[in-house]
Structures are given as structure tokens and as C-alpha cells.
Design an enzyme around this catalytic site. Structure first.
Site: not given
Ligand SMILES: *Cc1c(COP(=O)(O)O)cnc(C)c1O
Length: 407
Positions: A141, A226, A255
Site C-alpha cells: 500500500f 516507503d 504519519k
Molecule cells: C498511510 C500510508 C501511505 C499513504 O499516506 P497518506 O498520508 O494517507 O497519503 C503510504 N504508504 C504507507 C506505507 C502508508 O502506511
């Protein structure tokens, strides 16, 4: 009961459950409009790392708001410079590292895609065409905007919006799959989460990341991590990659970095730092003084109070505490990003039973409960969590027993 569901249904885009109308919070606790209290062990999806209304956060944002709140990307601010230097130090980029500040996880990852394209373009002369292929991992994701959605294999999220950005290849979570994907050639970059949060806190196979590093280097591709969910101390080290003994070419954050203030970041290492040049990227709000102040205060507080030690200790305590509870099969993750795997596909029911009892957790898959509490939790929060969670599990387990043994 405060009636807010009709307002929400009439005025908010219809995108799925709003579970309560929350009005205020303090520490690991939040309250709804009827003054029902919840223990917040989801932390706004791994965001509120200092809990709610932490005085350090409040003071930093309030002071900054009264000083200078926005300037645009035509200007630098002291907070922005401080944050960039701090992120380079925490990531261990050395002198060569560079930082771009964005506003969210998906934005940081959009920039990672553009980084991959700029890197790929370097092969135009030697290989006859630029490389555009990006490898992602099954279950990944990376966000919800068009570019990052293209990196997210989940059909439910992606398919209504096809066609996606082309040349994204999904790699199975196996070493063989990884080898084959690189062997096929033409890889500009691999983008991967060290632990897949949204997939249900799924850890990659042993040596997967180390091998990805070796293969990326061998094939002159970028390895981009990521760490939107795993970074900023969430897994007990500043970055999850620091647990695996590798160095990526770039890493994205969001986050927990601002403890609730919207902020994302891309940090580059080595030669990847030289790919962007004026005109290729920017953001009106990116590196906004309020966001930078929130992040500096948050990361500074974590560092000064050695909260990472608490993240590791409380993580271990929680995992030990849930072992042996009804329906609990095992746990996974690191630090305070924990997936609790259930022996039955009843995670949604457990989440609802917890909510009823005043505990906020979530169910990213049908058999996994995810918790991501504040780094500041202590014995009291851990004990309260275990009591409420055990009660929720008991309720779901006995409801199923009643169903299975008709009178
Ligand atoms: C939450 C998340 C995203 C997206 O972040 P947003 O601030 O909601 O756009 C991307 N990658 C990972 C691994 C995430 O946990």
C-alpha cells in the site's frame, strides 16, 4: 445521544465508516460528543505518536502560528532547515543526503515515483530508451493518488481508476520472485515497505530487503523504502531499515513524523540526491512552518526522552500480554506497530466489540487486529488495553460458541 450521522451522510463524501464523532483528546484517551471515553490504540492510524494534545506539540504549533505560519516554496524557514538536517542525521545519509518536505504519505511517494523516472531517464543513451519499470511487492500500500495508486496492487482500491501509471510490476513476497523480477531487466526502481502496515502488519521474508539491496545495486536500480508507517520511530528505531542493516537510495516518511500535523518527507541518499533539479518538483504547502515546527518538536522530544526505548519495551510488553488470550494466534511487527493475528476471521467483530467497550483498534484484514499506540504509553495504558482487549475477545469468542452449540 448526539445525532451526527445524518449530517455526515448529507455533507461528507460517502467513503465509508465514520465510527464516532470525536471531540477532544488527552494523552492516549479521546472523547466523543456524548463524553464516552476511548483508549486510543490506533493513534489516528500510526500518527499520534505523542498521544493527543501533548504540551510539547501544542506549544510548538501555537508558538509557530503566532510567529510565521506560511511562506510558500519561494522561501526557506529556520524550522525547515532544522528539520532537513535532523532527518539527514537520523537517517544517516551523511553530507550527500537531501530532503524534500511534502504534506502527506502519498505525496512523498509521488515524489519517489518521479525520482524513479529521473533515475530511469539516465539510461536513455546507454540502453536506447529510459527505464520506466518500477517493482512493488504483493500486498503493498503506497497511497491513494493516481501515481501511488498505481503502485498499490489491491484491486478494490485501484481498479475503478484504471488505466494506471504503466510499467509497475508486482513482485511476490518470495526471494525467487524478487530474483526473477530483477533478472527480467529494465528496472528503474523498487519501492517497498519494510513492514506492510495496511496489509496487516506483514513482515517480509528473511533476507528479502538485503537481497533487494544487492539486486538493486547490481542492476543500477534505486531501492526506495516507503516508511510512511514504519518510520519516525514507530518500529523502535528511527527508520525500520536500520533493523535490517541496509541503506536505501531514498526513504519516504509521513504519519508519525508530525505527531498529528500533516507532513510527509522524501529523504535521499548518495547519488539519488542529485536527480531532481529546479523546475522538476515543488509544493505550495510543503515544508510549511507549522508542519516543520510540529515535526521538530516531536522528533526532538522523542530523542531527548529516549522514547524509542519505551517503544521497544512497551511493544514487547503488549505482545507478551496478548499471548494466550482467546482467539489470538500470534503477533507480528516491531516496536509499537503490532499485528495481532486471530485464529478465526473475526477481526471486524473484535474491532466492533472493542469500540463498544471504549477501545480504538483496527482490523486491516479479516484476521488481523492492528495497534499503533502513542510512544508515550506506560504501565497504566498497557494494563487498560489488555483488560479491554481481553473483554472484546471474550465477547466475540463466546458469541461464536453460542452459535456453534445450539441449545
Ligand atoms: C498511510 C500510508 C501511505 C499513504 O499516506 P497518506 O498520508 O494517507 O497519503 C503510504 N504508504 C504507507 C506505507 C502508508 O502506511
Amino acid at each position: 445521544m448526539t445525532d451526527w450521522n445524518d449530517d455526515a451522510a448529507r455533507d461528507l463524501m460517502s467513503l465509508g465508516g465514520r465510527l464516532a464523532l470525536l471531540t477532544h483528546g488527552e494523552g492516549s484517551w479521546v472523547w466523543d460528543a456524548d463524553e464516552k471515553r476511548y483508549l486510543d490504540f490506533l493513534g489516528g492510524i500510526a500518527v499520534n505518536c505523542l498521544g493527543h494534545a501533548h504540551p510539547v506539540f501544542v506549544d510548538a504549533v501555537a508558538t509557530q502560528a503566532a510567529t510565521l505560519s506560511h511562506v510558500s516554496n519561494y522561501f526557506a524557514t529556520p524550522g525547515q532547515l532544522e528539520l532537513a538536517a535532523r532527518l539527514k542525521r537520523l537517517a544517516g545519509t551523511g553530507e550527500a543526503g537531501r530532503v524534500f518536505l511534502a504534506n502527506s504519505g502519498t505525496e512523498a511517494n509521488e515524489m519517489a515515483i518521479k525520482l524513479a523516472r529521473l533515475h530511469g531517464a539516465r539510461f536513455t543513451e546507454t540502453e536506447g530508451a529510459g527505464r520506466t519499470k518500477i517493482l512493488v511487492v504483493e500486498g503493498a500500500f503506497h497511497g491513494r493518488t493516481m501515481g501511488t495508486l498505481s503502485l498499490t496492487p489491491k484491486a478494490k482500491y485501484r481498479d475503478p481508476f484504471l488505466p494506471a501509471v504503466p510499467d509497475v510490476v508486482t513482485v511476490p513476497r518470495t526471494l525467487e520472485g524478487l530474483e526473477a523480477a530483477f533478472a527480467a531487466g529494465g528496472v528503474a526502481a523498487m519501492i517497498v515497505e519494510p513492514i506492510q502496515g495496511e496489509a496487516g502488519v506483514v513482515e517480509l521474508p528473511e533476507r528479502f530487503l538485503a537481497r533487494a539491496r544487492e539486486l538493486a545495486t547490481q542492476h543500477d536500480a534505486l531501492l526506495i523504502l516507503d516508511e510512511v508507517q514504519t518510520g519516525s520511530g514507530r518500529t523502535g528505531t528511527w527508520f525500520a531499515f536500520q533493523r535490517f542493516g541496509i541503506t536505501p537510495d531514498a526513504v519516504t516518511l509521513a504519519k508519525s513524523i508530525g505527531a498529528g500535523f500533516p507532513l510527509g518527507a522524501l529523504v535521499t541518499f548518495g547519488a539519488a540526491s542529485d536527480l531532481f533539479y529546479p523546475g522538476t518538483h515543488n509544493s505550495t504547502f510543503g515544508g510549511n512552518p507549522l508542519a516543520a515546527a510540529a515535526a521538530n518538536a516531536t522528533l526532538g522530544y522523542i530523542e531527548e526522552n529516549d522514547l524509542l526505548a519505551n517503544v521497544n519495551a512497551r511493544g514487547a510488553q503488549l505482545r507478551e500480554g496478548v499471548e494466550g488470550l482467546p482467539l489470538v494466534a500470534d503477533t507480528r511487527g516491531a516496536g509499537l506497530l503490532i499485528g495481532i493475528r486471530l485464529s478465526e476471521p473475526v477481526a471486524a467483530e473484535v474491532r466492533a466489540a472493542a469500540h463498544e467497550r471504549g477501545l480504538i483498534i483496527n482490523a486491516p484484514t479479516e484476521d488481523v487486529i492492528r495497534i499503533a499506540p502513542a510512544y508515550t504509553i506506560g504501565d497504566a495504558e498497557v494494563a487498560e488495553f489488555l483488560t479491554l482487549f481481553a473483554a472484546a475477545l471474550d465477547a466475540v469468542a463466546s458469541a461464536h460458541k453460542t452459535l456453534e452449540t445450539p441449545a
